[in-house]
Every structure is written in C-alpha cells, then in structure tokens.
Motif scaffolding. Structure first.
Motif, PDB file in Angstrom:
ATOM      1  N   VAL A  20     -32.213   3.675 143.478  1.00 16.91           N
ATOM      2  CA  VAL A  20     -33.303   4.694 143.243  1.00 16.91           C
ATOM      3  C   VAL A  20     -33.556   4.933 144.653  1.00 16.91           C
ATOM      4  CG1 VAL A  20     -34.180   3.974 140.880  1.00 16.91           C
ATOM      5  CG2 VAL A  20     -35.136   3.217 142.932  1.00 16.91           C
ATOM      6  N   ALA A  21     -33.837   6.159 145.004  1.00 17.02           N
ATOM      7  CA  ALA A  21     -34.186   6.696 146.225  1.00 17.02           C
ATOM      8  C   ALA A  21     -35.774   6.810 146.814  1.00 17.02           C
ATOM      9  CB  ALA A  21     -33.494   7.786 146.546  1.00 17.02           C
ATOM     10  N   ASN A  22     -36.430   7.384 145.482  1.00 14.37           N
ATOM     11  CA  ASN A  22     -37.946   7.271 145.642  1.00 14.37           C
ATOM     12  C   ASN A  22     -38.557   7.100 144.515  1.00 14.37           C
ATOM     13  OD1 ASN A  22     -37.765  10.045 144.652  1.00 14.37           O
ATOM     14  ND2 ASN A  22     -37.011  10.751 146.626  1.00 14.37           N
ATOM     15  N   ARG A  23     -39.981   7.176 144.310  1.00 16.94           N
ATOM     16  CA  ARG A  23     -40.632   7.272 142.822  1.00 16.94           C
ATOM     17  C   ARG A  23     -40.125   8.065 141.877  1.00 16.94           C
ATOM     18  NH1 ARG A  23     -46.336   6.941 144.502  1.00 16.94           N
ATOM     19  NH2 ARG A  23     -45.748   9.115 145.192  1.00 16.94           N
ATOM     20  N   LYS A  24     -40.161   9.367 142.378  1.00 20.10           N
ATOM     21  CA  LYS A  24     -39.735  10.665 141.467  1.00 20.10           C
ATOM     22  C   LYS A  24     -38.300  10.234 140.851  1.00 20.10           C
ATOM     23  CE  LYS A  24     -38.082  15.392 141.508  1.00 20.10           C
ATOM     24  NZ  LYS A  24     -38.073  16.617 142.487  1.00 20.10           N
ATOM     25  N   ASP A  25     -37.281   9.925 141.759  1.00 24.40           N
ATOM     26  CA  ASP A  25     -35.986   9.546 141.500  1.00 24.40           C
ATOM     27  C   ASP A  25     -36.009   8.487 140.423  1.00 24.40           C
ATOM     28  OD1 ASP A  25     -32.950   9.626 141.555  1.00 24.40           O
ATOM     29  OD2 ASP A  25     -33.171   7.703 142.785  1.00 24.40           O
ATOM     30  N   ALA A  26     -36.755   7.403 140.788  1.00 21.29           N
ATOM     31  CA  ALA A  26     -36.886   6.332 139.644  1.00 21.29           C
ATOM     32  C   ALA A  26     -37.295   6.605 138.382  1.00 21.29           C
ATOM     33  CB  ALA A  26     -37.866   4.979 140.273  1.00 21.29           C
ATOM     34  N   ARG A  27     -38.384   7.428 138.340  1.00 17.72           N
ATOM     35  CA  ARG A  27     -38.800   7.999 136.939  1.00 17.72           C
ATOM     36  C   ARG A  27     -37.810   8.852 136.120  1.00 17.72           C
ATOM     37  NH1 ARG A  27     -44.221   9.090 139.396  1.00 17.72           N
ATOM     38  NH2 ARG A  27     -45.454   7.394 138.619  1.00 17.72           N
ATOM     39  N   VAL A  28     -37.025   9.781 136.902  1.00 18.10           N
ATOM     40  CA  VAL A  28     -36.309  10.406 136.145  1.00 18.10           C
ATOM     41  C   VAL A  28     -34.868   9.547 135.835  1.00 18.10           C
ATOM     42  CG1 VAL A  28     -34.615  12.593 136.340  1.00 18.10           C
ATOM     43  CG2 VAL A  28     -37.010  12.484 137.341  1.00 18.10           C
ATOM     44  N   THR A  29     -34.596   8.869 136.673  1.00 20.50           N
ATOM     45  CA  THR A  29     -33.117   7.877 136.523  1.00 20.50           C
ATOM     46  C   THR A  29     -33.501   7.099 135.351  1.00 20.50           C
ATOM     47  OG1 THR A  29     -32.582   8.210 138.872  1.00 20.50           O
ATOM     48  CG2 THR A  29     -31.682   6.333 137.314  1.00 20.50           C
ATOM     49  N   ALA A  30     -34.817   6.264 135.116  1.00 20.38           N
ATOM     50  CA  ALA A  30     -35.110   5.549 134.261  1.00 20.38           C
ATOM     51  C   ALA A  30     -35.184   6.380 132.818  1.00 20.38           C
ATOM     52  CB  ALA A  30     -36.484   4.811 134.463  1.00 20.38           C
ATOM     53  N   ALA A  31     -35.666   7.415 132.713  1.00 18.68           N
ATOM     54  CA  ALA A  31     -35.763   8.164 131.492  1.00 18.68           C
ATOM     55  C   ALA A  31     -34.431   8.556 131.195  1.00 18.68           C
ATOM     56  CB  ALA A  31     -36.512   9.450 131.756  1.00 18.68           C
ATOM     57  N   GLU A  32     -33.542   8.758 131.776  1.00 16.77           N
ATOM     58  CA  GLU A  32     -31.965   9.119 131.413  1.00 16.77           C
ATOM     59  C   GLU A  32     -31.419   7.880 131.248  1.00 16.77           C
ATOM     60  OE1 GLU A  32     -30.283  11.990 131.083  1.00 16.77           O
ATOM     61  OE2 GLU A  32     -32.096  12.912 131.258  1.00 16.77           O
ATOM     62  N   LEU A  33     -31.499   6.783 131.701  1.00 15.96           N
ATOM     63  CA  LEU A  33     -30.857   5.531 131.376  1.00 15.96           C
ATOM     64  C   LEU A  33     -31.388   5.051 130.151  1.00 15.96           C
ATOM     65  CD1 LEU A  33     -29.029   3.331 132.354  1.00 15.96           C
ATOM     66  CD2 LEU A  33     -30.907   2.105 133.565  1.00 15.96           C
ATOM     67  N   ARG A  34     -32.861   5.154 129.808  1.00 17.82           N
ATOM     68  CA  ARG A  34     -33.387   4.669 128.733  1.00 17.82           C
ATOM     69  C   ARG A  34     -32.615   5.158 127.422  1.00 17.82           C
ATOM     70  NH1 ARG A  34     -36.238   0.364 127.661  1.00 17.82           N
ATOM     71  NH2 ARG A  34     -37.630   0.727 125.665  1.00 17.82           N
ATOM     72  N   ARG A  35     -32.047   6.242 127.528  1.00 16.15           N
ATOM     73  CA  ARG A  35     -31.269   6.709 126.205  1.00 16.15           C
ATOM     74  C   ARG A  35     -29.961   5.974 125.819  1.00 16.15           C
ATOM     75  NH1 ARG A  35     -31.234  13.342 127.557  1.00 16.15           N
ATOM     76  NH2 ARG A  35     -33.444  13.275 128.118  1.00 16.15           N
ATOM     77  N   HIS A  36     -29.538   5.035 126.665  1.00 28.64           N
ATOM     78  CA  HIS A  36     -28.264   4.401 126.347  1.00 28.64           C
ATOM     79  C   HIS A  36     -28.620   2.801 126.227  1.00 28.64           C
ATOM     80  CE1 HIS A  36     -26.178   7.729 127.809  1.00 28.64           C
ATOM     81  NE2 HIS A  36     -27.094   7.908 128.688  1.00 28.64           N
ATOM     82  N   SER A  37     -29.913   2.439 126.402  1.00 25.62           N
ATOM     83  CA  SER A  37     -30.395   1.311 125.909  1.00 25.62           C
ATOM     84  C   SER A  37     -29.668   0.001 126.374  1.00 25.62           C
ATOM     85  CB  SER A  37     -30.199   1.169 124.345  1.00 25.62           C
ATOM     86  OG  SER A  37     -30.962   1.931 123.615  1.00 25.62           O
ATOM     87  N   PRO A  38     -29.750  -0.246 127.850  1.00 25.55           N
ATOM     88  CA  PRO A  38     -29.058  -1.297 128.451  1.00 25.55           C
ATOM     89  C   PRO A  38     -29.662  -2.647 128.150  1.00 25.55           C
ATOM     90  CG  PRO A  38     -30.420  -0.087 130.161  1.00 25.55           C
ATOM     91  CD  PRO A  38     -30.136   0.733 128.977  1.00 25.55           C
ATOM     92  N   ALA A  39     -28.924  -3.694 128.002  1.00 27.54           N
ATOM     93  CA  ALA A  39     -29.504  -4.959 127.738  1.00 27.54           C
ATOM     94  C   ALA A  39     -30.468  -5.466 128.952  1.00 27.54           C
ATOM     95  CB  ALA A  39     -28.304  -6.130 127.513  1.00 27.54           C
TER      96      ALA A  39
END
Length: 148
Positions: A20-39
């Motif tokens: 991640v590059a910053n707070r905004k990037d972290a939020r958006v990236t986490a939201a997108e990744l959440r859809r894929h349910s990593p262990a």
C-alpha cells in the motif's frame, strides 16, 4: 476461505502480501481484496530510501504514513499482519518482503498516473507483474465513494 486442493501446492490466497502507498490506497485496496476472501493477509509499506543522498521524505514521516496505512487497511482486515520495510527499489523491497513471509501471492491495485509518471517511476506495476517469482494478483480499480 482458502482451500487445499490436495496436490501439495498451497492455495493462491493462503497468504497474500499487499503493498500500500497511503491511507486512501490502503482502504480502497482492502475493499477490493475483501471480495476474494484471502485466508491470511500481510500489508506492506515500503519506505523508499536513497543511497548516497538525502531521502526525499523524512523516515519519521514515512513511518507515520505507514502506521496510518496499516490502520486503514485493518478497517477491513482486522487480523492483517503488517510489514514495514526500507529500500531504494520499491519492487525489490516488495519481493523481499514476500519471500520473508512466505507469501503465496502478491495482490496490488494499480495506482493512477499518466504515462510520463509511469515512465519516470520505471512503471512499478509492469515490473511487479513481469519480474515476480510468485503469482501477482492485479485488483481492479474501485469505483465509487471509497475510491475518491
């Protein structure tokens, strides 16, 4: 959740490293990744250093940005591990972090930027995808209120 396919190979989403590059990037990236349910997820922030010259951004400021980014990412992944690393080559630092935690994949979201910025930065996305020794998952750019 991740599953074991019985062939001895770990599942792609067993342990995902997410730069991640910053707070905004972290939020958006986490939201997108959440859809894929990593262990399991480890979020990494690279403090870019410069060999033989003063750093562009003071380390203390970068470390504060990293802490804010980790907190923002944990809004979606409260159990995520974090990994703060330093290096003059961001892509190599990401690869080193992935190796150090035995990641099964790297998941990232391409950042905005015009062609000139991509050229000047060495196009980190291209290097990340073409030089990796493990799978790289390119998450889609989010549309909507979190992407603003």
């Amino acid at each position: 959740m991740a599953t074991n396919h019985g062939d001895g190979a770990s599942d792609l989403l067993d342990h995902v490293l997410v730069p991640v590059a910053n707070r905004k990037d972290a939020r958006v990236t986490a939201a997108e990744l959440r859809r894929h349910s990593p262990a399991h997820v480890t979020v990494v922030y690279v403090v870019q250093t410069t060999t033989g010259a003063p750093d562009k951004i003071p380390a203390s400021y970068s470390e504060e940005m990293a802490a804010e980014s980790f907190d923002a990412f944990r809004e979606r992944f409260p159990d995520a591990d974090d990994h703060l690393t330093y290096g003059d080559d961001v892509v190599e630092a990401i690869f080193s972090a992935a190796d150090g935690i035995d990641a099964t994949a790297i998941a990232y979201r391409a950042r905005e930027g015009n062609r000139l910025m991509q050229f000047l930065s060495g196009d980190l996305s291209l290097r990340l995808v073409t030089e990796a020794e493990l799978p790289v998952i390119a998450l889609p750019r989010a549309e909507g209120p979190e992407s603003n």
